[in-house]
Design an enzyme around this catalytic site. Structure first.
Site, PDB file in Angstrom:
ATOM      1  N   LYS A   1       1.136   4.204  -2.828  1.00 48.99           N
ATOM      2  CA  LYS A   1       0.802   5.601  -2.512  1.00 48.99           C
ATOM      3  C   LYS A   1       2.000   6.529  -2.737  1.00 48.99           C
ATOM      4  CE  LYS A   1      -3.514   4.940  -1.501  1.00 48.99           C
ATOM      5  NZ  LYS A   1      -4.538   5.505  -2.387  1.00 48.99           N
TER       6      LYS A   1
ATOM      7  N   TYR B   1       0.840  -1.207   0.000  1.00 47.57           N
ATOM      8  CA  TYR B   1       0.000   0.000   0.000  1.00 47.57           C
ATOM      9  C   TYR B   1       0.880   1.265   0.000  1.00 47.57           C
ATOM     10  CZ  TYR B   1      -3.755   3.175   1.573  1.00 47.57           C
ATOM     11  OH  TYR B   1      -4.665   4.200   1.689  1.00 47.57           O
TER      12      TYR B   1
END
Ligand code: NAD
Length: 247
Positions: free
Chosen positions: A159, A155
């Site tokens: 990002k 993740y």
């Protein structure tokens, strides 16, 4: 901050932060298309709420990681609402796990939706924006993309990648009147964060100087500003909206 006459697409606009962004852009006067990966019903509910504000809306189902689906998505929006002038790359998922146990399929799934999805949507959206010599792209990143997080290597990488995508496309598109910015939310209670254990939530809260979690509307307010003419001189930025957690 009027967006009258503009068409916006909010990916993942069926719930949570995306829903708040879609409603906010409509309040500012835009016609708004919302897309969801699965639940067309929820996207339709958001579209109906937008229509009650007097704006046009469209609920669509599309996997942003699927090139063909993305092409079809933009075609349908152009046919029914007009070309997208404001793109909000909000669709995102998490599949958490410590690095040494992180499965390749979970790495791929998260990178595919969060980063490949934004790449695909940006590429399709940018052509008509370039022709129109105006456009706004806002990528929903995360504070996790700035500082990393144990258990979220996939993740965090996606990002952080979105911030790189934001800065590179901001440089490439600037001469065509298109701005590209990222918004990095902190801890916002949504269905995505529901599964965080209570003790981890307490620990997160203790890191927030403003002493509370944020709301989807507070993220939407920053996005609404970046999408407007008032933000015409801001591009390539990662705007952190996190109650001071990262500074
Ligand atoms: P959520 O899980 O409530 O909503 C995610 C949305 O993305 C849903 O509408 C879902 O349908 C859509 N989506 C998922 N996979 C998709 C796909 N393949 N194609 C199209 N749509 C897809 O999550 P949220 O908390 O509202 O998060 C929205 C964005 O904000 C995400 O990018 C998330 O990473 C980011 N974010 C959230 C937080 C937080 O604390 N909630 C913090 C930082 C960043």
């Amino acid at each position: 901050m009027s967006l009258e006459g503009k068409v916006a697409l909010v990916t993942g606009g069926s719930r949570g932060i995306g829903e708040a962004i879609a409603l906010r852009l409509a309040e500012q006067g835009a016609d708004v298309a919302v897309c969801a990966s699965r639940s067309l019903e929820r996207a339709q509910e958001v579209a109906t709420r937008i229509e009650t504000t007097g704006r046009k809306s469209l609920a669509l189902q599309a996997d942003v990681a699927d090139e063909e689906a993305v092409t079809g998505l933009f075609k349908q929006i152009e046919d029914e609402l007009g070309p997208v002038g404001i793109l909000i790359n909000n669709a995102g998922i998490n599949r958490d796990g410590l690095m040494m146990r992180l499965k390749l399929e979970d790495w791929d799934a998260v990178l595919n939706v969060n980063l490949r999805g934004a790449y695909l949507c940006t590429k399709v959206a940018a052509r008509p924006m370039m022709k129109a010599r105006s456009g706004r792209i806002v990528n929903i990143s995360s504070v996790v993309g700035l500082r990393g997080n144990a258990g979220q290597a996939n993740y965090a990488a996606s990002k952080a990648g979105l911030i790189g995508l934001t800065k590179s496309t901001a440089r490439e598109f600037a001469s065509r009147g298109i701005t590209v910015n990222a918004v990095c939310p902190g801890y916002i209670p949504t269905e995505m964060t529901e599964g965080i254990p209570e003790d981890a939530k307490e620990a997160l809260l203790a890191q927030i100087p403003l002493g509370r979690m944020g709301s989807p509307d507070e993220i939407a307010a920053a996005v609404g500003f970046l999408a407007s003419d008032d933000a015409a001189y801001i591009t390539g930025q990662a705007v952190v909206v996190d109650g001071g957690m990262v500074m």
